[in-house]
Scaffold this motif. Structure first.
Motif, PDB file in Angstrom:
ATOM      1  N   GLN A  97       0.848  -1.207   0.000  1.00 20.91           N
ATOM      2  CA  GLN A  97       0.000   0.000   0.000  1.00 20.91           C
ATOM      3  C   GLN A  97       0.874   1.244   0.000  1.00 20.91           C
ATOM      4  O   GLN A  97       0.456   2.294  -0.466  1.00 20.91           O
ATOM      5  N   LYS A 125      -7.013   4.160  -1.774  1.00 19.30           N
ATOM      6  CA  LYS A 125      -7.838   3.243  -2.563  1.00 19.30           C
ATOM      7  C   LYS A 125      -8.084   1.956  -1.799  1.00 19.30           C
ATOM      8  O   LYS A 125      -7.308   1.568  -0.936  1.00 19.30           O
ATOM      9  N   GLY A 126      -9.161   1.293  -2.176  1.00 21.53           N
ATOM     10  CA  GLY A 126      -9.360  -0.081  -1.736  1.00 21.53           C
ATOM     11  C   GLY A 126      -9.617  -0.248  -0.252  1.00 21.53           C
ATOM     12  O   GLY A 126      -9.425  -1.317   0.288  1.00 21.53           O
ATOM     13  N   GLU A 127     -10.016   0.814   0.425  1.00 18.64           N
ATOM     14  CA  GLU A 127     -10.384   0.645   1.822  1.00 18.64           C
ATOM     15  C   GLU A 127     -11.860   0.949   1.939  1.00 18.64           C
ATOM     16  O   GLU A 127     -12.361   1.845   1.272  1.00 18.64           O
ATOM     17  N   SER A 198      -4.409   0.285  -3.211  1.00 20.46           N
ATOM     18  CA  SER A 198      -5.051  -0.717  -2.377  1.00 20.46           C
ATOM     19  C   SER A 198      -4.036  -1.828  -2.124  1.00 20.46           C
ATOM     20  O   SER A 198      -3.054  -1.961  -2.842  1.00 20.46           O
TER      21      SER A 198
END
Ligand code: UDP
Ligand code: MG
Length: 311
Positions: A97, A125-127, A198
């Motif tokens: 990350q 991103k991606g959380e 992410s």
């Protein structure tokens, strides 16, 4: 002495390790060939340790430290801080990350004369939304109620120099909130911005319980604000009770009304009960932390390492 050490806490990251190692090595070589990559295996139950040993087998600059069980992210970083041999230290997550490619940029900024260069997330991103919202909320509250200026939207991904390293080692607290400790130290600190990717593979290792504990550690380590709220609440409730007591006496002896007021009785009992429990809970959080400090147990137990191998 190495020019640069990279500290990476690892908890079940086997699927990220190959890419991480390759990208890290490439990136750190741009800064210096006299480097050290220090993996802290925080009790992984997958093949992370085997992979790390593989890297260490083919590259003498790779060192590792393996805990006897999972002790937690902050403790893993602390162990890295204890054992690293570099002049300049990079702390980075092992899930990609935090892009390793940023290391030369961090270093360049450091060379301009900064003791700390942290990487600030422009986007993440991606959380999931819950994590983003709670994180945002938490850091804003924290910066309001603490006297230290903990930068918003940063994790532990950063560069620290030897002065910070030395000072950090003088902070013996058991409940670590490293980003807070570094801010508390002062010196010259700056940041560079980046877009947070992410996580490459696997899932977050931070359960909600770990997140909660981490948040409480951050607050209790740097602020007595919750205790002040308790005092304030106690004050307000006492004042309010005094009014009610006076009214009760008045109504008994002057108005001669005896059996009225069930509603007010139940409300005040519940209210005061709630405030008391909350206050005891908050005080308890501080006391349990004092208790841990007093026990003075080692922060972590190392099962195996290759730290003392001659470079
Ligand atoms: N980690 C660790 N011990 C733990 C939890 C996490 O060493 O108990 C490591 C993990 O392997 C990763 C880093 O800490 O390298 C950050 O964890 P994660 O990515 O799960 O946290 P998030 O980015 O979701 O906050
Ligand atoms: Mg992560």
């Amino acid at each position: 002495m190495n020019d640069i050490s990279v500290i990476i806490p690892i908890y079940n990251e086997e699927s990220n390790l190959d890419e991480l190692y390759n990208r890290l090595e490439k990136s750190v070589l741009k800064v210096s060939s006299n480097y050290e990559i220090l993996f802290i295996n925080d009790g992984s139950i997958d093949n992370s340790l085997e992979k790390i040993k593989e890297f260490a087998g083919k590259n003498k600059n790779v060192r590792y430290l393996s805990f006897s069980r999972n002790f937690g992210h902050q403790i893993a970083i602390s162990a890295g801080i204890d054992k690293c041999s570099g002049d300049t230290v990079i702390i980075i997550d092992g899930d990609l990350q935090d892009p390793p490619e940023l290391i030369p940029d961090l270093y360049k900024k450091h060379k301009e004369g900064y003791n700390v260069v942290y990487a600030k997330r422009k986007t993440r991103k991606g959380e999931n939304l819950f994590k983003k919202i709670t994180a945002k909320f938490f850091y804003r509250i924290l910066s309001k109620i603490t006297s230290v200026n903990i930068p918003l939207d940063t994790g532990d991904f950063r560069l620290i120099d030897d002065k910070i390293l030395k000072s950090l080692k003088l902070m013996p607290e058991k409940h670590k909130f490293i980003r807070g400790q570094i801010s508390w130290l002062g010196f010259k600190q700056t940041f560079i911005e980046y877009d947070r990717d992410s996580r490459k593979h696997g899932e977050t290792k931070f359960t909600y319980r770990k997140m909660m504990n981490f948040a409480i550690d951050g607050i209790t380590s740097f602020s007595a604000f919750p205790l002040k709220i308790v005092t304030f609440l106690g004050f307000i409730v006492s004042l309010f009770s005094l009014i009610v007591i006076l009214y009760a006496i008045y109504s008994r002896f002057i108005l001669d009304r005896v059996i009225t007021g069930w509603t007010s009785l139940i409300i005040s009992t519940m209210f005061i009960g709630g405030v008391q429990l909350l206050s005891i809970g908050i005080i308890g959080e501080y006391i349990s932390r004092i208790n841990n400090e007093v026990k003075n147990r080692p922060l972590y137990i190392v099962e195996e390492d290759n730290i003392d191998m001659k470079l």
